[in-house]
Design a protein around this motif. Structure first.
Motif, mmCIF file in Angstrom:
data_model
loop_
_atom_site.group_PDB
_atom_site.id
_atom_site.type_symbol
_atom_site.label_atom_id
_atom_site.label_comp_id
_atom_site.label_asym_id
_atom_site.label_seq_id
_atom_site.Cartn_x
_atom_site.Cartn_y
_atom_site.Cartn_z
ATOM 1 N N LEU A 1 24.255 80.371 14.563
ATOM 2 C CA LEU A 1 23.412 80.060 13.408
ATOM 3 C C LEU A 1 24.235 79.674 12.193
ATOM 4 C CD1 LEU A 1 20.682 82.824 13.742
ATOM 5 C CD2 LEU A 1 20.460 80.379 14.255
ATOM 6 N N ARG A 2 25.425 80.217 12.082
ATOM 7 C CA ARG A 2 26.302 79.849 10.971
ATOM 8 C C ARG A 2 26.889 78.461 11.162
ATOM 9 N NH1 ARG A 2 30.699 84.167 10.232
ATOM 10 N NH2 ARG A 2 31.324 82.691 8.632
ATOM 11 N N VAL A 3 27.057 78.042 12.392
ATOM 12 C CA VAL A 3 27.730 76.787 12.687
ATOM 13 C C VAL A 3 26.790 75.589 12.659
ATOM 14 C CG1 VAL A 3 28.984 75.542 14.502
ATOM 15 C CG2 VAL A 3 29.543 77.909 14.002
ATOM 16 N N GLU A 4 25.552 75.791 13.080
ATOM 17 C CA GLU A 4 24.648 74.651 13.149
ATOM 18 C C GLU A 4 23.225 75.031 12.770
ATOM 19 O OE1 GLU A 4 23.333 74.654 17.803
ATOM 20 O OE2 GLU A 4 25.184 73.633 17.309
ATOM 21 N N LYS A 5 22.485 74.060 12.331
ATOM 22 C CA LYS A 5 21.066 74.254 12.100
ATOM 23 C C LYS A 5 20.328 73.112 12.775
ATOM 24 C CE LYS A 5 20.549 71.873 7.708
ATOM 25 N NZ LYS A 5 20.153 71.979 6.312
ATOM 26 N N ILE A 6 19.126 73.385 13.164
ATOM 27 C CA ILE A 6 18.331 72.373 13.856
ATOM 28 C C ILE A 6 17.753 71.407 12.832
ATOM 29 C CG2 ILE A 6 16.269 72.006 15.264
ATOM 30 C CD1 ILE A 6 16.795 74.787 16.484
ATOM 31 N N VAL A 7 17.852 70.125 13.133
ATOM 32 C CA VAL A 7 17.271 69.094 12.288
ATOM 33 C C VAL A 7 15.915 68.732 12.875
ATOM 34 C CG1 VAL A 7 17.556 66.745 11.409
ATOM 35 C CG2 VAL A 7 19.563 68.215 11.723
ATOM 36 N N VAL A 8 14.881 68.888 12.044
ATOM 37 C CA VAL A 8 13.529 68.608 12.495
ATOM 38 C C VAL A 8 13.065 67.296 11.878
ATOM 39 C CG1 VAL A 8 11.148 69.457 12.525
ATOM 40 C CG2 VAL A 8 13.043 71.069 12.686
ATOM 41 N N GLY A 9 12.530 66.433 12.721
ATOM 42 C CA GLY A 9 12.033 65.143 12.267
ATOM 43 C C GLY A 9 10.662 65.276 11.618
ATOM 44 N N PRO A 10 10.135 64.166 11.064
ATOM 45 C CA PRO A 10 8.841 64.189 10.394
ATOM 46 C C PRO A 10 7.691 64.571 11.327
ATOM 47 C CG PRO A 10 9.766 61.960 10.420
ATOM 48 C CD PRO A 10 10.771 62.872 11.023
ATOM 49 N N ASP A 11 7.879 64.385 12.618
ATOM 50 C CA ASP A 11 6.838 64.742 13.580
ATOM 51 C C ASP A 11 6.891 66.224 13.961
ATOM 52 O OD1 ASP A 11 9.160 64.765 15.042
ATOM 53 O OD2 ASP A 11 8.436 63.450 16.625
#
Length: 82
Positions: free
Chosen positions: A60-70
């Motif tokens: 969790l410190r290294v990456e975060k999820i990128v959420v699209g507009p959908d």
């Protein structure tokens, strides 16, 4: 019910993994008496959970999820950088 020693919260992943490997080796040898084997197994389960928690926290410190507009995940990016 046994008096289980808690795993210190600040125990590093590497130290916990080393302890866990020692427990596995001892159990696999078949030389531990039944009561000791049970205690070792219980400690191993706590160490396994500790290691999983440390890995999850690191992830969790290294990456975060990128959420699209959908609303669907479209990838990951380094945490703290947008």
């Amino acid at each position: 019910m046994t008096d289980a020693a808690p795993i210190p919260a600040d125990l590093s992943f590497e130290d916990a993994l080393q302890r866990l490997e020692g427990i596995v080796s001892r159990l696999e040898s078949g030389q531990a008496p039944l009561e000791e084997s049970i205690a070792l197994y219980e400690e191993g389960a706590r160490l396994k959970a500790h290691c999983e928690n440390r890995l999850k926290a690191a992830q969790l410190r290294v990456e975060k999820i990128v959420v699209g507009p959908d609303g669907q995940a479209k990838g990951v990016e380094p945490a703290g950088f947008s």
